[in-house]
Design a protein around this motif. Structure first.
Motif, PDB file in Angstrom:
ATOM      1  N   VAL A 232      -3.670   1.651  -9.104  1.00 59.99           N
ATOM      2  CA  VAL A 232      -4.556   2.673  -9.660  1.00 59.99           C
ATOM      3  C   VAL A 232      -4.981   3.561  -8.502  1.00 59.99           C
ATOM      4  CG1 VAL A 232      -6.618   1.198  -9.447  1.00 59.99           C
ATOM      5  CG2 VAL A 232      -6.645   3.163 -10.997  1.00 59.99           C
ATOM      6  N   HIS A 233      -4.933   4.883  -8.715  1.00 61.86           N
ATOM      7  CA  HIS A 233      -5.151   5.809  -7.597  1.00 61.86           C
ATOM      8  C   HIS A 233      -5.858   7.063  -8.078  1.00 61.86           C
ATOM      9  CE1 HIS A 233      -4.411   8.370  -4.159  1.00 61.86           C
ATOM     10  NE2 HIS A 233      -3.670   9.190  -4.877  1.00 61.86           N
ATOM     11  N   ILE A 234      -6.966   7.382  -7.391  1.00 60.07           N
ATOM     12  CA  ILE A 234      -7.689   8.633  -7.620  1.00 60.07           C
ATOM     13  C   ILE A 234      -8.159   9.145  -6.262  1.00 60.07           C
ATOM     14  CG2 ILE A 234      -9.658   9.756  -8.730  1.00 60.07           C
ATOM     15  CD1 ILE A 234      -9.758   7.496 -10.719  1.00 60.07           C
ATOM     16  N   GLY A 235      -7.770  10.360  -5.903  1.00 62.04           N
ATOM     17  CA  GLY A 235      -8.277  10.955  -4.670  1.00 62.04           C
ATOM     18  C   GLY A 235      -7.222  11.093  -3.597  1.00 62.04           C
ATOM     19  N   ASP A 236      -7.642  10.983  -2.318  1.00 62.02           N
ATOM     20  CA  ASP A 236      -6.722  11.248  -1.212  1.00 62.02           C
ATOM     21  C   ASP A 236      -6.559  10.074  -0.260  1.00 62.02           C
ATOM     22  OD1 ASP A 236      -9.220  11.337  -0.072  1.00 62.02           O
ATOM     23  OD2 ASP A 236      -8.904  13.224   1.006  1.00 62.02           O
ATOM     24  N   SER A 237      -7.071   8.876  -0.631  1.00 63.11           N
ATOM     25  CA  SER A 237      -6.624   7.696   0.097  1.00 63.11           C
ATOM     26  C   SER A 237      -5.159   7.477  -0.267  1.00 63.11           C
ATOM     27  CB  SER A 237      -7.489   6.482  -0.256  1.00 63.11           C
ATOM     28  OG  SER A 237      -8.828   6.698   0.158  1.00 63.11           O
ATOM     29  N   ARG A 238      -4.460   6.679   0.526  1.00 59.66           N
ATOM     30  CA  ARG A 238      -3.015   6.590   0.329  1.00 59.66           C
ATOM     31  C   ARG A 238      -2.518   5.149   0.326  1.00 59.66           C
ATOM     32  NH1 ARG A 238      -0.587  11.466   4.246  1.00 59.66           N
ATOM     33  NH2 ARG A 238      -1.508  13.202   3.048  1.00 59.66           N
ATOM     34  N   VAL A 239      -1.347   4.969  -0.274  1.00 63.66           N
ATOM     35  CA  VAL A 239      -0.611   3.713  -0.174  1.00 63.66           C
ATOM     36  C   VAL A 239       0.763   4.023   0.408  1.00 63.66           C
ATOM     37  CG1 VAL A 239       0.356   1.720  -1.375  1.00 63.66           C
ATOM     38  CG2 VAL A 239      -1.800   2.716  -2.162  1.00 63.66           C
ATOM     39  N   HIS A 240       1.131   3.268   1.444  1.00 60.13           N
ATOM     40  CA  HIS A 240       2.455   3.352   2.032  1.00 60.13           C
ATOM     41  C   HIS A 240       3.157   2.013   1.854  1.00 60.13           C
ATOM     42  CE1 HIS A 240       1.839   7.194   4.231  1.00 60.13           C
ATOM     43  NE2 HIS A 240       0.591   6.780   4.309  1.00 60.13           N
ATOM     44  N   LEU A 241       4.462   2.055   1.704  1.00 58.57           N
ATOM     45  CA  LEU A 241       5.283   0.854   1.606  1.00 58.57           C
ATOM     46  C   LEU A 241       6.321   0.863   2.719  1.00 58.57           C
ATOM     47  CD1 LEU A 241       6.608  -1.655   0.286  1.00 58.57           C
ATOM     48  CD2 LEU A 241       7.811  -0.075  -1.260  1.00 58.57           C
ATOM     49  N   LEU A 242       6.338  -0.194   3.516  1.00 59.50           N
ATOM     50  CA  LEU A 242       7.389  -0.401   4.516  1.00 59.50           C
ATOM     51  C   LEU A 242       8.394  -1.377   3.927  1.00 59.50           C
ATOM     52  CD1 LEU A 242       8.311   0.132   7.511  1.00 59.50           C
ATOM     53  CD2 LEU A 242       7.189  -2.047   8.066  1.00 59.50           C
ATOM     54  N   ARG A 243       9.607  -0.887   3.693  1.00 63.39           N
ATOM     55  CA  ARG A 243      10.659  -1.720   3.093  1.00 63.39           C
ATOM     56  C   ARG A 243      11.981  -1.459   3.806  1.00 63.39           C
ATOM     57  NH1 ARG A 243      11.376  -1.695  -3.308  1.00 63.39           N
ATOM     58  NH2 ARG A 243       9.764  -3.323  -3.119  1.00 63.39           N
ATOM     59  N   ASP A 244      12.613  -2.512   4.267  1.00 59.14           N
ATOM     60  CA  ASP A 244      13.920  -2.410   4.945  1.00 59.14           C
ATOM     61  C   ASP A 244      13.874  -1.397   6.083  1.00 59.14           C
ATOM     62  OD1 ASP A 244      14.951  -4.269   3.143  1.00 59.14           O
ATOM     63  OD2 ASP A 244      15.577  -2.708   1.733  1.00 59.14           O
ATOM     64  N   GLY A 245      12.751  -1.371   6.802  1.00 52.76           N
ATOM     65  CA  GLY A 245      12.628  -0.497   7.959  1.00 52.76           C
ATOM     66  C   GLY A 245      12.223   0.923   7.657  1.00 52.76           C
TER      67      GLY A 245
END
Length: 362
Positions: A232-245
């Motif tokens: 769930v996401h509202i605004g300008d915080s972020r989620v990053h995913l590191l996968r296979d480099g």
């Protein structure tokens, strides 16, 4: 030059006579001449180009009001407006595609709470929030638990309370048993509780002091199901995913500058120094648009997720974030190094990080 009858003009422009009459009434495509006695419309051949443009834009699904604006522009400006419209369509389609994929899995009997791998998965996690080098207090909240990961970036006179209230409202999800088909609904319901909690913080005349009514917060959270993470996401915080480099940003900022980038009016480089770069389009707070992005992400052993406030992403280059997430052996060392990098860059804002590793259970 001889004028065309409405039938001939309709055939040449690929617009029906009914559509031409409507566009005349709306002032979008006015006939060259209207017979005062019969009301019969006639069109000039040079109007064909605009008529065809209207037909093409309608095939794109563009609303008539926006088509009227495009037709009034010079060609270069019109091209930019069409590019901006289509960027928004693609963004909306991507969000609907994710929801459609979830519904297909649900209706065909695939249970998102059941692991799709041969080995059960678990999370290792850490959270850290820091005031930074400039702000007098910390209005961020960072939380990491066995099922819930969350970052909130509060703003206004009671921003710290607003962010904490929003995250606290989600913490009941740690202990709730949520059926597979209700996963996104449960997250949306929890978001409703978070919004009410933020409104409670921003209620006027609470006697605590401070400017209450402008209090609000961003909220970005992920709920672990055992094989997937619901976002769930509202605004300008972020989620990053590191996968296979490779490092991927899997959230979309709800800000004025991001909307300008999406519309092709601004480059990412220009956005970095834009005076309105912190202006939110969506948030939790009184009078704010609180429409969330809701998605499901399949997890794999070896994945590393980062949730962060903009106190990290606006001052630490993506390459440095990538390096830390790749090299740090444990979530605890990763969050500490990321916060240190933000502060070494001047620490102009509060900074919060949550790092979670998806691991195979022994």
């Amino acid at each position: 030059m001889e004028l065309l009858t409405i039938g001939a003009f309709a055939k040449a422009s690929r617009l029906s006579p009914k559509a031409l009459r409507l566009y005349d009434e709306l002032g979008l495509l006015t006939p060259a001449r209207v017979d005062p006695d019969t009301g019969y419309r006639r069109y000039a051949p040079e109007q064909l180009e605009q008529a065809r443009l209207v037909a093409w834009l309608r095939r794109l699904g563009m609303p008539l009001a926006r088509i009227r604006q495009v037709c009034a522009m010079d060609p270069g400006e019109a091209a930019g407006e069409i590019r901006a419209y289509w960027a928004r369509v693609e963004a909306d389609t991507a969000a609907r595609r994710d929801l459609a994929a979830f519904l297909v899995d649900h209706l065909t009997g695939k249970d998102p709470t059941m692991s799709r791998t041969t080995a059960p998965l678990a999370l290792r996690y850490a959270a850290l929030s820091d005031t930074g080098r400039v702000r007098p207090s910390n209005q961020d909240t960072a939380y990491a638990g066995s099922r819930l990961l969350a970052v909130a970036d509060g703003f206004g006179g009671k921003g710290a309370l607003a962010g904490a209230a929003a995250v606290d409202a989600l913490r009941s999800l740690e202990s709730e048993t949520v059926p597979a088909g209700d996963l996104l609904n449960a997250l949306e319901d929890a978001l409703g509780r978070a919004e009410r909690a933020v409104h409670g913080v921003s209620a006027p005349d609470d006697g605590i002091g401070g400017d209450d009514t402008d209090a609000g917060t961003t909220l970005t959270a992920m709920l672990w199901t055992g094989s997937q993470l619901a976002l769930v996401h509202i605004g300008d915080s972020r989620v990053h995913l590191l996968r296979d480099g490779e490092l991927f940003q899997i959230t979309h900022d709800h800000t004025v500058v991001q909307s300008l980038i999406d519309e092709g009016r601004l480059t990412p480089e220009e956005a970095a120094s834009h005076p309105q770069r912190s202006l939110l389009l969506r948030a939790l707070g009184r009078g704010a648009d609180s429409t969330p992005d809701l998605r499901l992400h399949d997890a794999r052993a070896g994945d590393r997720y980062l949730l962060c406030s903009d106190g990290l992403s606006t001052v630490v280059p993506a390459g440095d974030i990538h390096r830390v997430l790749t090299d740090a052996p444990e979530p605890e060392s990763a969050v500490r190094e990321l916060v240190d990098l933000a502060n070494a860059s001047g620490g102009p804002d509060n900074v919060s990080c949550v790092v979670a590793d998806v691991v195979a259970q022994a």
